[in-house]
Motif scaffolding. Structure first.
Motif, PDB file in Angstrom:
ATOM      1  N   ARG A   1       0.833  -1.195   0.000  1.00 56.55           N
ATOM      2  CA  ARG A   1       0.000   0.000   0.000  1.00 56.55           C
ATOM      3  C   ARG A   1       0.872   1.251   0.000  1.00 56.55           C
ATOM      4  N   LEU A   2       0.360   2.327  -0.588  1.00 58.76           N
ATOM      5  CA  LEU A   2       1.150   3.538  -0.730  1.00 58.76           C
ATOM      6  C   LEU A   2       1.526   4.154   0.612  1.00 58.76           C
ATOM      7  N   VAL A   3       0.715   3.980   1.638  1.00 53.82           N
ATOM      8  CA  VAL A   3       1.076   4.503   2.953  1.00 53.82           C
ATOM      9  C   VAL A   3       2.390   3.882   3.417  1.00 53.82           C
ATOM     10  N   VAL A   4       2.525   2.573   3.251  1.00 51.67           N
ATOM     11  CA  VAL A   4       3.760   1.884   3.637  1.00 51.67           C
ATOM     12  C   VAL A   4       4.920   2.351   2.754  1.00 51.67           C
ATOM     13  N   VAL A   5       4.667   2.440   1.459  1.00 48.79           N
ATOM     14  CA  VAL A   5       5.697   2.888   0.520  1.00 48.79           C
ATOM     15  C   VAL A   5       6.216   4.273   0.899  1.00 48.79           C
ATOM     16  N   LEU A   6       5.306   5.193   1.210  1.00 43.83           N
ATOM     17  CA  LEU A   6       5.707   6.564   1.523  1.00 43.83           C
ATOM     18  C   LEU A   6       6.446   6.640   2.857  1.00 43.83           C
ATOM     19  N   LEU A   7       6.100   5.789   3.792  1.00 43.21           N
ATOM     20  CA  LEU A   7       6.841   5.759   5.050  1.00 43.21           C
ATOM     21  C   LEU A   7       8.274   5.280   4.826  1.00 43.21           C
ATOM     22  N   VAL A   8       8.452   4.277   3.977  1.00 41.03           N
ATOM     23  CA  VAL A   8       9.810   3.810   3.675  1.00 41.03           C
ATOM     24  C   VAL A   8      10.581   4.888   2.913  1.00 41.03           C
ATOM     25  N   LEU A   9       9.913   5.603   2.034  1.00 40.89           N
ATOM     26  CA  LEU A   9      10.566   6.712   1.331  1.00 40.89           C
ATOM     27  C   LEU A   9      11.001   7.810   2.310  1.00 40.89           C
ATOM     28  N   THR A  10      10.252   7.993   3.379  1.00 41.44           N
ATOM     29  CA  THR A  10      10.638   8.961   4.400  1.00 41.44           C
ATOM     30  C   THR A  10      11.921   8.516   5.097  1.00 41.44           C
ATOM     31  N   VAL A  11      12.053   7.220   5.333  1.00 38.53           N
ATOM     32  CA  VAL A  11      13.306   6.680   5.880  1.00 38.53           C
ATOM     33  C   VAL A  11      14.460   6.989   4.923  1.00 38.53           C
ATOM     34  N   ILE A  12      14.220   6.780   3.629  1.00 36.25           N
ATOM     35  CA  ILE A  12      15.258   7.060   2.626  1.00 36.25           C
ATOM     36  C   ILE A  12      15.652   8.534   2.654  1.00 36.25           C
ATOM     37  N   SER A  13      14.690   9.416   2.829  1.00 37.90           N
ATOM     38  CA  SER A  13      14.997  10.848   2.904  1.00 37.90           C
ATOM     39  C   SER A  13      15.938  11.144   4.060  1.00 37.90           C
TER      40      SER A  13
ATOM     41  N   THR B   1      19.761  17.717   0.118  1.00 37.67           N
ATOM     42  CA  THR B   1      19.301  17.367  -1.224  1.00 37.67           C
ATOM     43  C   THR B   1      17.878  16.803  -1.222  1.00 37.67           C
ATOM     44  N   ALA B   2      17.294  16.585  -0.049  1.00 37.06           N
ATOM     45  CA  ALA B   2      15.891  16.175   0.031  1.00 37.06           C
ATOM     46  C   ALA B   2      15.030  17.295   0.592  1.00 37.06           C
ATOM     47  N   ASN B   3      15.517  18.007   1.583  1.00 39.38           N
ATOM     48  CA  ASN B   3      14.753  19.044   2.275  1.00 39.38           C
ATOM     49  C   ASN B   3      15.085  20.417   1.705  1.00 39.38           C
ATOM     50  N   MET B   4      14.287  20.889   0.775  1.00 36.42           N
ATOM     51  CA  MET B   4      14.581  22.165   0.124  1.00 36.42           C
ATOM     52  C   MET B   4      14.237  23.372   0.994  1.00 36.42           C
ATOM     53  N   THR B   5      13.357  23.218   1.966  1.00 38.25           N
ATOM     54  CA  THR B   5      13.115  24.310   2.908  1.00 38.25           C
ATOM     55  C   THR B   5      14.409  24.619   3.660  1.00 38.25           C
TER      56      THR B   5
ATOM     57  N   THR C   1       4.544  13.542   3.081  1.00 37.63           N
ATOM     58  CA  THR C   1       5.271  14.225   2.013  1.00 37.63           C
ATOM     59  C   THR C   1       6.608  13.555   1.721  1.00 37.63           C
ATOM     60  N   THR C   2       7.136  12.789   2.670  1.00 42.22           N
ATOM     61  CA  THR C   2       8.354  11.973   2.616  1.00 42.22           C
ATOM     62  C   THR C   2       9.657  12.747   2.806  1.00 42.22           C
ATOM     63  N   THR C   3       9.663  14.078   2.681  1.00 42.56           N
ATOM     64  CA  THR C   3      10.930  14.809   2.820  1.00 42.56           C
ATOM     65  C   THR C   3      10.919  15.868   3.912  1.00 42.56           C
ATOM     66  N   VAL C   4       9.771  16.312   4.364  1.00 37.65           N
ATOM     67  CA  VAL C   4       9.693  17.271   5.470  1.00 37.65           C
ATOM     68  C   VAL C   4       8.577  16.813   6.414  1.00 37.65           C
ATOM     69  N   VAL C   5       8.706  17.170   7.683  1.00 38.43           N
ATOM     70  CA  VAL C   5       7.684  16.754   8.653  1.00 38.43           C
ATOM     71  C   VAL C   5       7.120  17.938   9.443  1.00 38.43           C
ATOM     72  N   THR C   6       7.376  19.171   8.997  1.00 32.47           N
ATOM     73  CA  THR C   6       6.895  20.342   9.730  1.00 32.47           C
ATOM     74  C   THR C   6       5.373  20.346   9.820  1.00 32.47           C
ATOM     75  N   MET C   7       4.700  20.221   8.675  1.00 31.55           N
ATOM     76  CA  MET C   7       3.238  20.226   8.690  1.00 31.55           C
ATOM     77  C   MET C   7       2.677  18.956   9.323  1.00 31.55           C
ATOM     78  N   THR C   8       3.415  17.863   9.206  1.00 30.65           N
ATOM     79  CA  THR C   8       2.990  16.621   9.854  1.00 30.65           C
ATOM     80  C   THR C   8       2.971  16.795  11.368  1.00 30.65           C
ATOM     81  N   LEU C   9       4.026  17.390  11.920  1.00 30.93           N
ATOM     82  CA  LEU C   9       4.070  17.664  13.355  1.00 30.93           C
ATOM     83  C   LEU C   9       2.985  18.663  13.761  1.00 30.93           C
TER      84      LEU C   9
END
Length: 230
Positions: free
Chosen positions: A19-31, A47-51, A157-165
């Motif tokens: 499922r994409l939720v799992v995929v995106l969580l693993v991509l967050t690990v990669i970030s 190179t992942a976090n442009m902010t 979003t896989t690369t930033v967690v500001t809005m997630t927090l």
């Protein structure tokens, strides 16, 4: 899963795989891995976090020690090129099969990050290697961010967690909310940490090639297992 839903999935190729939720969580690990490599190993550039990169560019332009204007501009430029390519891929492939589109984008990320790993192993420590790693990983992250944006899965979003927090706190019972999607949001924050912590340790003790190789292998695994369903 009921027998009816299992049968429906068997006839729905889009639902086959992770499922994409799992995929995106693993991509967050990669970030987390990628930014550990870039920030700790490539003169404090993201190179992942442009902010973070925009802020770093300001630091570098002001002459703060340890930052590079050229490295940061290279990262920003490559990211924009990657995001543009990701947008084109989404428009060309997304309308036909979401699963095929996601797998193609993940495959491209795996190739780019794998190439970065090969460069890091082949020519560690050179100026040319630094620019190659920044360019390859920022291209990969730009392409990925364009893909994730088009997918539109909330809170991942896989690369930033500001809005997630922000969502985690603002929608919690403490913030007067119901706590909806708290588990997903917390998992995204933990996933970023789960990539950054071992990534930093590997960079500090074993160089840049190994964390990049791990990131490429994870992306490859996702490229052959991702589904098209959230």
């Amino acid at each position: 899963m009921s027998a009816e839903s299992a049968e429906a999935q068997a006839y729905d190729p889009e639902a086959r795989g992770l499922r994409l939720v799992v995929v995106l969580l693993v991509l967050t690990v990669i970030s987390g891995l990628i930014d550990a490599v870039s920030f700790l190993g490539l003169e404090r550039v993201f190179t992942a976090n442009m902010t973070g990169n925009v802020v770093v560019l300001g630091f570098a332009a002001a002459g703060a020690p340890g930052f590079s204007v050229l490295h940061t501009l290279t990262s920003l430029g490559a990211f924009v090129v990657g995001a543009s390519a990701g947008g084109r891929v989404a428009r060309r492939l997304g309308a036909a099969s979401r699963r095929a589109w996601v797998r193609a984008a993940l495959g491209a990320e795996a190739v780019l990050v794998g190439a970065a790993s090969a460069v890091a192993f082949a020519a560690p420590g050179t100026t040319g290697t630094a620019y190659a790693l920044i360019t390859l990983t920022a291209l990969a992250m730009g392409l990925r961010n364009a893909t994730v944006r088009k997918l539109g899965v909330p809170d991942l979003t896989t690369t930033v967690v500001t809005m997630t927090l922000t969502g985690l706190a603002a929608d919690s019972p403490l913030g007067g909310g119901t706590g909806m999607r708290s588990l997903r949001r917390a998992a995204a924050v933990v996933a970023m940490l789960a990539g950054a912590l071992p990534g930093a340790w590997l960079v500090l003790h074993h160089g840049l090639g190994i964390p990049l190789l791990i990131a490429a292998l994870l992306a490859t695994a996702l490229a052959v297992t991702a589904s098209g369903r959230e």
